[in-house]
Design an enzyme around this catalytic site. Structure first.
Site, mmCIF file in Angstrom:
data_model
loop_
_atom_site.group_PDB
_atom_site.id
_atom_site.type_symbol
_atom_site.label_atom_id
_atom_site.label_comp_id
_atom_site.label_asym_id
_atom_site.label_seq_id
_atom_site.Cartn_x
_atom_site.Cartn_y
_atom_site.Cartn_z
ATOM 1 N N ASP A 45 0.819 -1.215 0.000
ATOM 2 C CA ASP A 45 0.000 0.000 0.000
ATOM 3 C C ASP A 45 0.850 1.261 0.000
ATOM 4 O O ASP A 45 0.483 2.273 -0.599
ATOM 5 C CB ASP A 45 -0.914 0.007 1.223
ATOM 6 C CG ASP A 45 -2.159 -0.856 1.008
ATOM 7 O OD1 ASP A 45 -2.365 -1.328 -0.112
ATOM 8 O OD2 ASP A 45 -2.910 -1.056 1.983
ATOM 9 N N GLY A 46 2.011 1.225 0.674
ATOM 10 C CA GLY A 46 2.897 2.393 0.674
ATOM 11 C C GLY A 46 3.398 2.717 -0.710
ATOM 12 O O GLY A 46 3.491 3.888 -1.100
ATOM 13 N N ARG A 147 -8.966 20.566 21.757
ATOM 14 C CA ARG A 147 -7.684 20.490 22.448
ATOM 15 C C ARG A 147 -7.342 19.016 22.610
ATOM 16 O O ARG A 147 -8.137 18.218 23.099
ATOM 17 C CB ARG A 147 -7.740 21.149 23.822
ATOM 18 C CG ARG A 147 -6.394 21.086 24.540
ATOM 19 C CD ARG A 147 -6.398 21.919 25.809
ATOM 20 N NE ARG A 147 -5.062 22.008 26.371
ATOM 21 C CZ ARG A 147 -4.701 22.828 27.343
ATOM 22 N NH1 ARG A 147 -5.582 23.661 27.863
ATOM 23 N NH2 ARG A 147 -3.467 22.840 27.801
ATOM 24 N N ASP A 149 -4.222 15.712 21.123
ATOM 25 C CA ASP A 149 -3.020 15.379 20.356
ATOM 26 C C ASP A 149 -3.130 15.797 18.901
ATOM 27 O O ASP A 149 -2.129 16.135 18.271
ATOM 28 C CB ASP A 149 -2.744 13.868 20.427
ATOM 29 C CG ASP A 149 -2.170 13.458 21.779
ATOM 30 O OD1 ASP A 149 -1.975 14.344 22.634
ATOM 31 O OD2 ASP A 149 -1.919 12.259 21.981
ATOM 32 N N ASN A 163 -6.981 6.417 10.790
ATOM 33 C CA ASN A 163 -8.287 6.773 11.336
ATOM 34 C C ASN A 163 -8.830 5.692 12.269
ATOM 35 O O ASN A 163 -9.338 5.979 13.342
ATOM 36 C CB ASN A 163 -9.274 7.022 10.193
ATOM 37 C CG ASN A 163 -10.721 7.056 10.662
ATOM 38 O OD1 ASN A 163 -11.183 8.051 11.206
ATOM 39 N ND2 ASN A 163 -11.442 5.950 10.452
ATOM 40 N N LYS A 164 -8.709 4.443 11.868
ATOM 41 C CA LYS A 164 -9.201 3.337 12.695
ATOM 42 C C LYS A 164 -8.414 3.256 14.002
ATOM 43 O O LYS A 164 -8.985 3.007 15.065
ATOM 44 C CB LYS A 164 -9.105 2.016 11.928
ATOM 45 C CG LYS A 164 -9.658 0.811 12.673
ATOM 46 C CD LYS A 164 -9.598 -0.434 11.816
ATOM 47 C CE LYS A 164 -10.144 -1.642 12.577
ATOM 48 N NZ LYS A 164 -9.341 -1.969 13.767
ATOM 49 N N GLN A 227 1.322 9.578 3.495
ATOM 50 C CA GLN A 227 2.551 9.312 4.248
ATOM 51 C C GLN A 227 3.560 10.447 4.149
ATOM 52 O O GLN A 227 4.687 10.346 4.654
ATOM 53 C CB GLN A 227 3.209 8.003 3.770
ATOM 54 C CG GLN A 227 3.963 8.083 2.449
ATOM 55 C CD GLN A 227 3.116 7.862 1.233
ATOM 56 O OE1 GLN A 227 2.066 8.468 1.114
ATOM 57 N NE2 GLN A 227 3.578 7.002 0.335
#
Length: 272
Positions: A45-46, A147, A149, A163-164, A227
């Protein structure tokens, strides 16, 4: 039909790429990495994400095919030992395809510059040190004071990635939507967030305005587009919406989305 090959530098991927080139020539198909009709990515995938950004200005005319030489990927349907089967599919291609939504990003910098980007999986906003403060708007209406991370904005196919891990929902690839997920939000009397992922429709957009209290710093916000790190001036705002562009895959045997999710994360088998 013109066929391109985009490979990572690993030994297995190089071996598969060389085999592809030989067999493509033997079938009298045309190799063209400049302006291909079909682009075969070899790696994972990368590698496909890298290829997507490399050919970003040709998305309207390219269909992608992914070969994985490692673990199963979400965008790679072929294994490294299936080169002959893939070549046969290429030789009998009739233009079949399946397409997925993409994410539009409009970045505004504090010096007045603007930059547009396109993401296949997601974009994240985080602070270099400490917690990130941000005003979050939906369709130009203030939605929340964030507010924590950071924030992750993803496409349906990207919903299975970072996201997961951030607690976001996995969304069907057939939905033309954008998801915003919080990364370790902090809630108190001053900063209140919904505390849940939100789904943005095609007619809506979300704008995130980082609040940078130390004006002396050049830029203490980290932004990613898939990425890739987005490194530039101090970020004033980022606006996200579903793109009018889409990525297309040659649908020789493109794995159904929910089957891919089940096989990748669950590996379930029926009870006898």
């Amino acid at each position: 039909m013109k066929i391109g090959i985009f490979s990572n530098p690993g030994s297995d991927s190089t071996r598969v790429s060389n085999a592809l080139k030989s067999k493509i020539k033997a079938e009298h198909l045309t190799l063209d990495n400049g302006h291909p009709d079909i682009l075969i990515t070899v790696g994972g995938d990368g590698t496909l994400l890298s290829a997507f950004h490399h050919y970003e200005d040709q998305l309207a005319s390219i269909r992608f095919v992914g070969i994985h030489t490692g673990h199963l990927g979400f965008y790679t349907d072929w294994r490294d030992y299936e080169v002959d089967e893939l070549i046969d599919s290429l030789a009998h291609d009739n233009g079949q395809s399946v397409s997925y939504p993409l994410l539009d990003m409009l970045i505004e910098y504090s010096n007045g510059d603007r930059e547009s980007r396109l993401a296949l999986n997601e974009s994240t906003l985080k602070k270099v040190t400490g917690t990130m403060l941000a005003n979050v708007y939906i369709k130009d209406q203030l939605f929340e004071l964030f507010r924590g991370d950071g924030l992750c904005v993803s496409t349906p196919t990207g919903s299975t990635a970072y996201n997961k891990s951030a607690g976001g929902a996995v969304i069907s690839s057939e939905l033309n939507v954008v998801q915003v997920s919080e990364i370790a939000s902090i809630n108190n009397r001053v900063f209140r967030t919904l505390g849940s992922p939100i789904i943005i429709s095609p007619s809506e957009w979300v704008r995130i305005e980082p609040v940078q209290l130390d004006k002396s710093q050049v830029n203490d916000i980290l932004m990613t587009c898939d990425q890739n790190m987005v490194e530039n001036h101090r970020i004033k705002s980022v606006t996200y919406r579903i793109s009018k562009q889409r990525i297309a895959f040659a649908e020789y045997r493109h794995t159904q989305f929910w089957k891919r999710v089940s096989e990748s994360f669950i590996g379930v088998k029926p009870i006898d």
